[in-house]
Write a protein that holds these residues in place. Structure first.
Motif, short mmCIF file in Angstrom:
data_model
loop_
_atom_site.label_atom_id
_atom_site.label_comp_id
_atom_site.label_asym_id
_atom_site.label_seq_id
_atom_site.Cartn_x
_atom_site.Cartn_y
_atom_site.Cartn_z
N ASP A 29 3.79 53.31 -89.99
CA ASP A 29 3.39 51.90 -90.13
C ASP A 29 3.73 51.40 -91.53
OD1 ASP A 29 2.24 51.37 -87.58
OD2 ASP A 29 0.60 52.71 -88.13
N PRO A 30 3.79 50.08 -91.69
CA PRO A 30 4.04 49.55 -93.04
C PRO A 30 2.87 49.87 -93.97
CG PRO A 30 3.69 47.75 -91.46
CD PRO A 30 3.74 49.02 -90.67
N ALA A 58 13.37 49.32 -91.36
CA ALA A 58 12.36 50.24 -90.82
C ALA A 58 12.32 50.12 -89.30
CB ALA A 58 10.99 49.92 -91.42
N ALA A 59 12.41 48.89 -88.80
CA ALA A 59 12.34 48.69 -87.36
C ALA A 59 13.55 49.30 -86.66
CB ALA A 59 12.24 47.20 -87.05
N PHE A 77 5.01 43.97 -85.86
CA PHE A 77 6.03 44.53 -84.95
C PHE A 77 5.41 45.45 -83.89
CE2 PHE A 77 9.78 44.20 -88.18
CZ PHE A 77 9.93 42.86 -87.85
N ARG A 78 4.62 46.40 -84.33
CA ARG A 78 4.06 47.36 -83.39
C ARG A 78 3.28 46.63 -82.28
NH1 ARG A 78 2.27 52.85 -83.16
NH2 ARG A 78 2.61 53.38 -85.36
N THR A 135 7.35 50.65 -87.73
CA THR A 135 7.88 50.05 -88.96
C THR A 135 7.55 50.94 -90.15
OG1 THR A 135 7.29 47.94 -87.92
CG2 THR A 135 8.05 47.86 -90.21
N GLN A 156 5.67 39.57 -89.94
CA GLN A 156 6.72 40.37 -89.31
C GLN A 156 6.34 41.86 -89.34
OE1 GLN A 156 8.87 38.59 -87.69
NE2 GLN A 156 8.18 36.69 -88.65
N ALA A 157 6.46 42.51 -90.50
CA ALA A 157 6.23 43.96 -90.57
C ALA A 157 4.89 44.37 -89.96
CB ALA A 157 6.30 44.43 -92.02
N ALA A 216 11.67 45.57 -93.81
CA ALA A 216 11.01 45.51 -92.51
C ALA A 216 12.04 45.71 -91.39
CB ALA A 216 10.29 44.18 -92.34
#
Lengths: 371, 334
Positions: free
Chosen positions: B176-177, B81-82, B111-112, B121, B107-108, B78
């Motif tokens: 995105d995740p 990725a961020a 984030f957005r 992410t 979290q993941a 995560a």
């Protein structure tokens, strides 16, 4: 004895065909057939089409029955001289059936596409027929590939070498289409002929590929040209089709778009739609198709004019159009130079090579004969 | 084009994206060496060999073996990725995902949203799911509904090798995740898969069969069973739509509703537990949006609400299959 008995077997239409269903016989036992005779209707997952034979003689036995699904190469009927006895035919059929082994899924026996490097791109092509003598080179249209010739290539290849190309941006060829102009594709075709060292080439092109074939026809090795519903002979083109083809992401949206290609919408099968969607999902395809569209079409009409190129040719040329063409109007076949044979196919749309394959194969063969 | 297995299709998708984009990295337990490997080696390639060959080609900087510390390496994905990488983290069995729910859910997935749309992410969590492998209740669950529940996650459940390759490439390129569910029983299933890269968009269902009488919505491995059932029923004069939604989040509700409006009958096949499942979710959506089109009660083909049994006979009885689907379809026609 055996050479007086000729088997008629399930044809292989397209690389993916492994079996076909014999829907109807159009002949009865005892009928005398000649090459090009339509003897049955055969349905594959892709399409239903008439099956024409390449042999002549009396059909002594219809082995397959209507409604039967059989693998490629399976015995459908037997042609034999009247001097051959029924017992001999029975023995022949028994022997054929005993020795027949259907090809493995995917077709180990069928021709496999090959690749060649042309101006830094990997170009895929499919060769059929004997490996020497005159070459017939088939050039597909926008968004199509070698499989668009599935009803033509095997039939034409019985007597000569026939090669179908995947143009850049299409089929298994690299997806970089350079400027995307018809002239660019024409150079690829000319380079292919040059690299292969072919001395006598008959070009056959459809739609965009018709324009491409016309561009490449000035190559000194090209001895005849057959173009089907080509671009470049007038302004009108159905840009709604082109845009719809690009935009459609699912079968439902694509179906009405592809139905514009044919006079009989029933020909557009689920597998055909699926194949087009799979093609469109490949990396680079959308960019390639957009580049091609903007290079030759603008604001709803064609910006390329190939009538001049046609006038400058001194080889036999045949122009074929489906009367019901909804993509490029058949009227574009009017006013062509004297000496160009023009053939209008009734009851066919933009892809007469699929809708009226027997007729188109005859016309191609006739054009070859003039060179 | 050649026949490729589900395993090969996923491996090829990852390898092609790693060649195309140096920011794509792979990590997880035994992704390269694994237990018993002698130093730097490509001994395992994951427990089922899906990542085999990546370590020799891309090296230790891009293919990393992790300790058995799911919360650490999923959290690391995560974070990576961020900050601009595109990690593919493999969490061997989805059953173990519980230890890193905070990293994924809180979290993941957030984030957005929490950064006002300014953060992306682009991570993929690969994970195995599903029964039929005689792996007992802690290694056989189908937990995609749990992830579908969380806004901010995308959830992919590919039903065949062709689908797996296109959906994996789409997952890697997505910002995105994504939780990518691989059914462990499907790894050796084969079909024609193009050699070149291609993508299949999320949220667009695929109709693997088209018919007029009944709509079957099936997920992941269940799509194959639904196709078998549809082919059997066709011979008895019952024609079915089989809808493979491909992704449970986003979910192509339009296609499902359209199909139900055409057929008036719905069977949902979901290998996950029946409560708060995709079966109950789709059922709820259809009841709300297309109730008037229904000619019969909706049928759900799912396991019972129990852990996956270990006894082979019980496990076989537990899982949905083509016969159970066909029976449910006949119930809607009765």
């Amino acid at each position: 004895m055996q050479d007086k008995i000729i088997p008629i077997v399930m044809p292989k239409w397209g690389l993916a065909m492994t079996e076909g269903a014999l829907t109807t016989w159009s002949i009865e036992e005892g009928v005398e057939v000649a090459p090009g005779a339509e003897i049955a209707e055969i349905e594959t997952t892709k399409i239903t089409n008439v099956f024409e034979v390449s042999v002549s003689g009396p059909v002594r036995r219809l082995v397959a029955s209507e409604g039967e699904t059989l693998p490629v190469g399976a015995l459908l009927a037997v042609v034999a001289d009247p001097t051959v006895s029924d017992a001999e035919i029975d023995a022949y059929i028994a022997e054929f059936q005993a020795n027949f082994v259907p090809e493995e899924d995917g077709g180990d026996d069928g021709p496999e596409p090959e690749t060649i490097e042309i101006s830094g791109r990997s170009i895929s092509y499919l060769a059929m027929g004997p490996g020497e003598g005159d070459v017939v080179l088939l050039i597909h249209g926008f968004g199509a590939d070698v499989n668009g010739w599935m009803f033509n290539q095997p039939a034409l290849a019985e007597k000569r070498q026939v090669i179908a190309l995947d143009l850049p941006g299409h089929g298994r060829s690299a997806k970089n289409v350079g400027s995307g102009e018809v002239a660019f594709f024409g150079e690829i075709v000319a380079d292919f002929i040059g690299q292969k060292g072919f001395e006598r080439v008959h070009l056959v092109g459809h739609s965009l590929g018709g324009g491409v074939a016309l561009q490449a026809a000035s190559h000194p090795s090209v001895v005849s040209l057959t173009i089907i519903a080509p671009v470049g002979f007038g302004r009108e083109i159905n840009t709604g089709f082109l845009e719809g083809f690009l935009a459609a992401k699912r079968r439902k949206a694509l179906q009405p778009v592809l139905e514009q290609l044919v006079a009989d919408p029933g020909l557009i099968s689920r597998d055909m739609l699926e194949d087009v969607l799979k093609f469109k999902r490949m990396d680079g395809v959308e960019t390639a198709l957009r580049t091609i569209i903007s290079a030759s079409f603008d604001d709803g009409s064609q910006t390329i004019d190939l009538r001049g190129a046609l006038a400058s040719l001194s080889i036999p040329v045949t122009v074929i159009w489906g009367k019901a063409d909804q993509i490029i109007p058949a009227g574009h076949s009017e006013g062509l130079p004297a000496g160009v044979a023009v053939e209008i196919i009734p009851d066919a749309g933009h892809i007469p090579q699929m809708e009226a394959s027997a007729k188109i194969n005859d016309l191609i063969t006739a054009t070859l004969g003039k060179a | 084009m050649a026949k490729k297995s589900y395993r090969q299709a996923i491996n090829e998708a990852i390898a092609q994206e790693m060649r195309r984009d140096e920011n794509v990295l792979v990590w997880g337990e035994d992704n390269a060496g694994g237990a018993g490997a002698d130093g730097e080696d490509d001994a395992w390639g994951g427990v089922f060999g899906v990542t085999k060959g990546l370590y020799p080609e891309f090296g230790p900087e891009r293919v990393l073996d992790t300790p058995i510390s799911e919360s650490a390496f999923i959290g690391a994905a995560a974070g990576a990725a961020a900050t601009g990488l595109r990690p593919i983290a493999e969490l061997m069995f989805v059953d173990f995902m519980g230890v890193c729910f905070d990293q994924i859910f809180n979290q993941a997935a957030k984030f957005r949203y929490m950064f006002g749309g300014k953060a992306v992410t682009p991570m993929v969590i690969r994970t195995m799911y599903g029964g039929g492998f005689r792996a007992a209740s802690q290694h056989s669950q189908c937990l995609y509904p749990v992830f579908t529940h969380i806004p901010g996650l995308k959830v992919v459940v590919p039903s065949s090798p062709y689908e797996a390759k296109g959906l994996m490439i789409q997952s890697i390129r997505d910002d995105d995740p994504v939780v990518f569910f691989e059914h462990k029983v499907m790894y050796d299933e084969e079909e024609e898969v193009p050699d070149d890269a291609y993508t299949i968009p999320f949220g667009e269902a695929n109709l693997t069969r088209e018919g007029d009488d009944v709509t079957i919505v099936a997920f992941g491995r269940m799509v194959g069973f639904a196709n078998q059932a549809a082919d059997t029923l066709e011979k008895d004069g019952i024609s079915c739509n089989v809808v493979d939604p491909r992704t449970t989040s986003p979910l192509d509700t339009d296609t499902i509703i359209e199909c139900v409006e055409e057929t008036g009958r719905l069977v949902i096949v979901d290998e996950s537990y029946p409560r708060c499942s995709m079966a109950s979710d789709v059922s709820g959506i259809v009841a709300q949006e297309a109730f008037k089109a229904l000619k019969a009660p909706i049928q759900m083909v799912t396991p019972p609400h129990t852990p996956v049994p270990f006894a082979p006979e019980l496990e076989d009885a537990y899982l949905p299959d083509a016969a159970k689907i066909a029976a449910a379809v006949r119930t809607t026609m009765a």
